[in-house]
Design an enzyme around this catalytic site. Structure first.
Site, mmCIF file in Angstrom:
data_model
loop_
_atom_site.group_PDB
_atom_site.id
_atom_site.type_symbol
_atom_site.label_atom_id
_atom_site.label_comp_id
_atom_site.label_asym_id
_atom_site.label_seq_id
_atom_site.Cartn_x
_atom_site.Cartn_y
_atom_site.Cartn_z
ATOM 1 C CG ASP A 177 12.787 -26.686 -32.972
ATOM 2 O OD1 ASP A 177 12.115 -25.639 -33.038
ATOM 3 O OD2 ASP A 177 12.255 -27.826 -32.899
ATOM 4 C CG ASN A 221 8.755 -19.785 -28.162
ATOM 5 O OD1 ASN A 221 7.616 -19.333 -27.995
ATOM 6 N ND2 ASN A 221 9.086 -20.510 -29.228
ATOM 7 C CE1 TYR A 248 0.630 -25.269 -23.730
ATOM 8 C CE2 TYR A 248 -1.305 -23.948 -23.233
ATOM 9 C CZ TYR A 248 -0.108 -24.120 -23.910
ATOM 10 O OH TYR A 248 0.350 -23.146 -24.753
ATOM 11 C CB THR A 258 1.855 -21.781 -34.507
ATOM 12 O OG1 THR A 258 1.257 -22.619 -33.504
ATOM 13 C CG2 THR A 258 1.946 -20.359 -34.005
ATOM 14 C CE LYS A 309 2.845 -23.009 -22.340
ATOM 15 N NZ LYS A 309 4.166 -22.650 -22.891
HETATM 16 N N1 LIG Z 1 -0.049 -21.448 -30.812
HETATM 17 C C1 LIG Z 1 -0.795 -21.035 -29.797
HETATM 18 O O1 LIG Z 1 -2.028 -20.862 -29.910
HETATM 19 C C2 LIG Z 1 -0.151 -20.755 -28.470
HETATM 20 C C3 LIG Z 1 -0.919 -20.072 -27.491
HETATM 21 C C4 LIG Z 1 -0.347 -19.796 -26.266
HETATM 22 C C5 LIG Z 1 0.945 -20.177 -25.998
HETATM 23 N N2 LIG Z 1 1.657 -20.844 -26.959
HETATM 24 C C6 LIG Z 1 3.022 -21.232 -26.607
HETATM 25 O O2 LIG Z 1 3.927 -20.644 -27.536
HETATM 26 C C7 LIG Z 1 5.107 -21.448 -27.626
HETATM 27 C C8 LIG Z 1 5.434 -21.697 -29.075
HETATM 28 O O3 LIG Z 1 4.344 -22.394 -29.645
HETATM 29 P P1 LIG Z 1 4.030 -22.457 -31.203
HETATM 30 O O4 LIG Z 1 2.562 -22.344 -31.325
HETATM 31 O O5 LIG Z 1 4.920 -21.549 -31.937
HETATM 32 O O6 LIG Z 1 4.401 -23.996 -31.465
HETATM 33 P P2 LIG Z 1 5.201 -24.742 -32.650
HETATM 34 O O7 LIG Z 1 4.916 -26.181 -32.461
HETATM 35 O O8 LIG Z 1 4.907 -24.108 -33.949
HETATM 36 O O9 LIG Z 1 6.717 -24.435 -32.248
HETATM 37 C C9 LIG Z 1 7.289 -24.984 -31.086
HETATM 38 C C10 LIG Z 1 8.680 -25.489 -31.409
HETATM 39 O O10 LIG Z 1 9.238 -26.034 -30.203
HETATM 40 C C11 LIG Z 1 9.969 -27.184 -30.539
HETATM 41 N N3 LIG Z 1 10.096 -28.050 -29.362
HETATM 42 C C12 LIG Z 1 9.112 -28.770 -28.759
HETATM 43 N N4 LIG Z 1 9.607 -29.469 -27.729
HETATM 44 C C13 LIG Z 1 10.926 -29.173 -27.665
HETATM 45 C C14 LIG Z 1 11.980 -29.587 -26.814
HETATM 46 N N5 LIG Z 1 11.768 -30.467 -25.820
HETATM 47 N N6 LIG Z 1 13.220 -29.097 -27.012
HETATM 48 C C15 LIG Z 1 13.466 -28.216 -28.033
HETATM 49 N N7 LIG Z 1 12.491 -27.792 -28.878
HETATM 50 C C16 LIG Z 1 11.251 -28.276 -28.698
HETATM 51 C C17 LIG Z 1 9.159 -27.836 -31.651
HETATM 52 O O11 LIG Z 1 9.963 -28.738 -32.408
HETATM 53 C C18 LIG Z 1 8.685 -26.631 -32.446
HETATM 54 O O12 LIG Z 1 9.604 -26.321 -33.487
HETATM 55 C C19 LIG Z 1 4.821 -22.701 -26.807
HETATM 56 O O13 LIG Z 1 5.385 -22.562 -25.518
HETATM 57 C C20 LIG Z 1 3.302 -22.716 -26.699
HETATM 58 O O14 LIG Z 1 2.859 -23.411 -25.571
HETATM 59 C C21 LIG Z 1 1.147 -21.131 -28.189
#
Ligand SMILES: NC(=O)c1ccc[n+]([C@@H]2O[C@H](COP(=O)([O-])OP(=O)(O)OC[C@H]3O[C@@H](n4cnc5c(N)ncnc54)[C@H](O)[C@@H]3O)[C@@H](O)[C@H]2O)c1
Length: 256
Positions: free
Chosen positions: A36, A89, A155, A189, A159
């Site tokens: 992270d 992720n 985005y 989240t 994706k």
């Molecule tokens: N939350 C939603 O509704 C949702 C829906 C569809 C897809 N997603 C995808 O799920 C994945 C996780 O999302 P989440 O909702 O858990 O988000 P989140 O923000 O809670 O967690 C994402 C983590 O990634 C880390 N991060 C960001 N950029 C980074 C980088 N360059 N290098 C290393 N770490 C990095 C952040 O610090 C964070 O801890 C993402 O790819 C997001 O696009 C989320």
């Protein structure tokens, strides 16, 4: 693949979906390397896993940085003696302003983190896993990568790229590396909370559904990809009603 005794790298493992999946894998007996950029969240995730008897370590690395990510893979093999699972992720989104008003550097960063870093992760994962008997790579895309997503087209493009990358890597299974992709709907989240706060600060009204998913629903799909050796190049979208396998697009037949 049996999860117990394996080693996994999880990017974005400090928060949200990544953290919950890290906890689920550790509970099943895998050693987890959390990657992270947020040291506080990354270390907290390791502490939580340790407290429940699991094995985990944290490395600060930017998923877009090839040298840092190579070091993460090397450190995982050095620390846990193996690397069997890679979960690409980590992800970010643009809350405001909507493309085309989004500044160039902001939308390029989204493509870097959400698409190019997944290409990089897959490349490194294959390099480390194929000569060691194979493994499983899982990518997080989104339902925004399958269906139109007018509130964040950049985005959606990133994706959508991850979805098609995964469809196109099925041949890696011949070297024992299975690549699959989970496409969550809306998940509660910190990412979702940040987007809502940014939209509100810009004078908008975020439309958050009352039936948003919990991160464990996504973790379940990830763990199933790992366990089920028949999952190859599979895309699974996760709606409140449950997970659903997306049919791969069929190429037209060539005329000879
Ligand atoms: N939350 C939603 O509704 C949702 C829906 C569809 C897809 N997603 C995808 O799920 C994945 C996780 O999302 P989440 O909702 O858990 O988000 P989140 O923000 O809670 O967690 C994402 C983590 O990634 C880390 N991060 C960001 N950029 C980074 C980088 N360059 N290098 C290393 N770490 C990095 C952040 O610090 C964070 O801890 C993402 O790819 C997001 O696009 C989320």
């Amino acid at each position: 693949m049996e999860i117990s005794g394996k080693a996994a790298v999880i990017t974005g493992g400090g928060s949200g979906i990544g953290r919950t999946t890290a906890q689920a894998l550790a509970k099943e007996g895998a050693a987890v390397m959390i990657v992270d950029l947020d040291d506080r969240m990354g270390n907290e995730a390791v502490e939580l896993i340790g407290k429940s008897g699991g094995k985990a370590a944290y490395r600060r690395a930017d998923v877009t940085n090839a040298e840092q990510m190579r070091r993460v893979m090397e450190d995982t093999v050095a620390e846990f003696g193996r690397l069997d699972i890679l979960y690409n992720n980590a992800g970010i989104a643009i809350a405001h302003p909507i493309y085309p008003k989004t500044p160039l550097e902001k939308w390029r960063r989204v493509l870097d983190v959400d698409l190019q870093a997944v290409l990089l992760g897959c490349q490194l994962g294959y390099e480390f896993m194929a000569p060691r008997g194979g493994g499983v790579i899982i990518n997080t895309a989104s339902m925004a990568g399958i269906y139109p997503h007018p509130i964040d087209p950049v985005y959606a493009a990133a994706k959508g790229g991850v979805v098609h990358l995964t469809f196109s890597l099925y041949r890696w299974a011949r070297r024992g590396v299975r690549v699959n992709c989970v496409c969550p709907g809306i998940v509660r989240t910190p990412l979702l909370e940040r987007i809502a706060a940014e939209i509100t600060a810009a004078g908008g009204k975020p439309a958050l559904p009352t039936n948003a998913l919990t991160p464990d629903r996504i973790a379940d799909v990830v763990l199933n990809f790992i366990r089920d050796d028949s999952c190859v190049g599979q895309i699974v979208e996760v709606r409140p009603s449950g997970p659903h396998v997306v049919d791969p697009p069929r190429a037209p037949k060539r005329r000879s």
